[in-house]
Design a protein around this motif. Structure first.
Motif, PDB file in Angstrom:
ATOM      1  N   PRO A  16       0.844  -1.280  -0.041  1.00 41.44           N
ATOM      2  CA  PRO A  16       0.094   0.018  -0.085  1.00 41.44           C
ATOM      3  C   PRO A  16       0.781   1.223   0.178  1.00 41.44           C
ATOM      4  CG  PRO A  16      -0.873  -1.596   1.650  1.00 41.44           C
ATOM      5  CD  PRO A  16       0.496  -2.074   1.243  1.00 41.44           C
ATOM      6  N   ASP A  20      -3.006   5.326  -2.109  1.00 40.27           N
ATOM      7  CA  ASP A  20      -4.282   4.600  -2.019  1.00 40.27           C
ATOM      8  C   ASP A  20      -5.368   4.819  -1.052  1.00 40.27           C
ATOM      9  OD1 ASP A  20      -3.016   2.689  -3.906  1.00 40.27           O
ATOM     10  OD2 ASP A  20      -1.712   1.940  -2.394  1.00 40.27           O
ATOM     11  N   LEU A  24      -9.145   3.427  -0.318  1.00 41.04           N
ATOM     12  CA  LEU A  24      -9.367   2.652   0.863  1.00 41.04           C
ATOM     13  C   LEU A  24     -10.259   3.178   1.856  1.00 41.04           C
ATOM     14  CD1 LEU A  24      -5.433   1.713   1.594  1.00 41.04           C
ATOM     15  CD2 LEU A  24      -7.441   0.319   0.689  1.00 41.04           C
ATOM     16  N   VAL A  52      -1.384   2.982   6.527  1.00 35.01           N
ATOM     17  CA  VAL A  52      -0.188   2.882   5.432  1.00 35.01           C
ATOM     18  C   VAL A  52       1.173   3.267   6.045  1.00 35.01           C
ATOM     19  CG1 VAL A  52       0.714   3.742   3.242  1.00 35.01           C
ATOM     20  CG2 VAL A  52      -1.786   3.187   3.432  1.00 35.01           C
ATOM     21  N   GLU A  66       1.428  -7.000   4.391  1.00 31.75           N
ATOM     22  CA  GLU A  66       0.004  -6.461   4.095  1.00 31.75           C
ATOM     23  C   GLU A  66       0.114  -5.692   2.500  1.00 31.75           C
ATOM     24  OE1 GLU A  66      -1.718  -4.976   8.347  1.00 31.75           O
ATOM     25  OE2 GLU A  66       0.396  -4.682   7.598  1.00 31.75           O
ATOM     26  N   VAL A  68      -2.258  -4.187  -1.014  1.00 34.95           N
ATOM     27  CA  VAL A  68      -3.303  -4.002  -1.498  1.00 34.95           C
ATOM     28  C   VAL A  68      -3.698  -4.590  -2.512  1.00 34.95           C
ATOM     29  CG1 VAL A  68      -3.631  -1.297  -0.794  1.00 34.95           C
ATOM     30  CG2 VAL A  68      -2.404  -1.959  -2.901  1.00 34.95           C
ATOM     31  N   VAL A  70      -5.585  -4.746  -6.028  1.00 30.16           N
ATOM     32  CA  VAL A  70      -5.667  -3.765  -7.102  1.00 30.16           C
ATOM     33  C   VAL A  70      -6.324  -4.508  -8.562  1.00 30.16           C
ATOM     34  CG1 VAL A  70      -4.212  -2.269  -6.179  1.00 30.16           C
ATOM     35  CG2 VAL A  70      -3.021  -3.667  -7.932  1.00 30.16           C
ATOM     36  N   PRO A  76      -7.049   0.213  -5.948  1.00 31.39           N
ATOM     37  CA  PRO A  76      -7.453  -0.852  -4.759  1.00 31.39           C
ATOM     38  C   PRO A  76      -8.846  -1.171  -4.829  1.00 31.39           C
ATOM     39  CG  PRO A  76      -5.906   1.048  -4.014  1.00 31.39           C
ATOM     40  CD  PRO A  76      -6.428   1.277  -5.307  1.00 31.39           C
ATOM     41  N   VAL A  79      -7.996  -5.472   0.781  1.00 28.47           N
ATOM     42  CA  VAL A  79      -6.754  -5.573   1.283  1.00 28.47           C
ATOM     43  C   VAL A  79      -6.431  -7.033   1.607  1.00 28.47           C
ATOM     44  CG1 VAL A  79      -5.455  -5.178   3.624  1.00 28.47           C
ATOM     45  CG2 VAL A  79      -6.330  -3.204   2.225  1.00 28.47           C
TER      46      VAL A  79
END
Length: 198
Positions: A16, A20, A24, A52, A66, A68, A70, A76, A79
Motif C-alpha cells: 500500500p 491509496d 481505501l 499505510v 500486508e 492492497v 488492485v 485498490p 486488502v
C-alpha cells in the motif's frame, strides 16, 4: 517496481501507498464491509493514511505482510495480508477484505491464490490458517470453496465495539494446496519479501 509485487490474471498485490488512502477510505467506510472486523468502519481518510504509514516497520519486524489488492487499472479493491507468521513452524494466517462491489465476483479466490502462491512458494510455508467470524457465513463458505478445512472454534477470540466475538479457524496445508485449482492460476511474483519473512 518497488517492493514485492504479485500479478495474477486480473488482479495484483502490491504494498500500500499513501495515494491509496482515498480508495481505501471509500471501501472501508462501508459499515457492511467492516461489520465482522475488530476495527472500522473508517470515519476519516486519515485512518487509512495512518495504517499505510505503520506498514514499513511492521514488515521489517515480521509482524505482518500486508498488500492492497488492485485491479487492472491499479485501483485498490481491498486488502490482504499474512500475519501470525512463524518461520520456525512455517505457518501464517491469511486475511482478506474486499469492497462490497467485489463480493461474489471471484476476486476473493484470485486474491487467496496470489497470497497462497507467495506463502507456499518463496516464503516456504507449509500451513496457511484463516479466521472467520462465527456469524459470517459468506466468509466461511468462501474459505471452504477455495479448499480450506474447518478445524474448530475459538470462543470470544477478539473484541469489536467492546463486544466479544467468536471465530472459526480454517487451514490449508501445502500438500493440499498443490492439488487445488488455486495452485494452477498463472501468476508472477516480482521482488523479495522482507528479510524478517525469509
Amino acid at each position: 517496481m518497488q517492493g514485492l509485487h504479485i500479478q495474477g490474471p486480473t488482479l495484483a498485490l502490491r504494498y500500500p501507498a499513501l495515494r491509496d488512502a482515498p480508495s481505501l477510505f471509500a471501501l472501508a467506510s462501508d459499515a457492511r464491509v467492516t461489520r465482522y472486523f475488530s476495527w472500522g468502519p473508517y470515519q476519516d481518510e486519515q485512518e487509512p493514511r495512518a495504517w499505510v504509514r505503520s506498514l514499513p516497520p511492521r514488515r521489517a519486524r515480521g509482524t505482518a505482510l500486508e498488500f492492497v489488492v488492485v485491479d487492472g487499472s491499479d485501483t485498490p479493491i481491498g486488502v490482504t495480508l499474512l500475519n501470525e507468521y512463524s518461520a520456525r513452524d512455517r505457518r501464517a494466517m491469511i486475511g482478506t477484505w474486499l469492497g462490497r462491489a467485489h463480493w461474489g465476483t471471484g476476486a476473493n479466490a484470485e486474491t487467496k491464490a496470489l497470497v497462497a502462491a507467495l506463502g507456499f512458494g518463496p516464503l516456504g510455508l507449509r500451513r496457511l490458517g484463516a479466521y472467520a467470524d462465527a456469524r459470517n457465513v459468506r466468509s466461511q463458505r468462501a474459505l471452504e470453496r477455495i479448499g480450506f478445512t474447518h478445524e474448530g472454534t475459538l470462543r470470544d477470540q477478539h473484541r469489536h465495539g467492546g463486544r466479544p466475538r467468536t471465530v472459526l479457524v480454517y487451514s490449508l496445508l501445502y500438500r493440499e494446496w498443490r492439488a487445488l485449482p488455486l495452485a494452477k492460476l498463472p501468476l508472477e511474483i516480482r521482488g523479495l519479501a522482507p528479510r524478517a519473512f525469509r
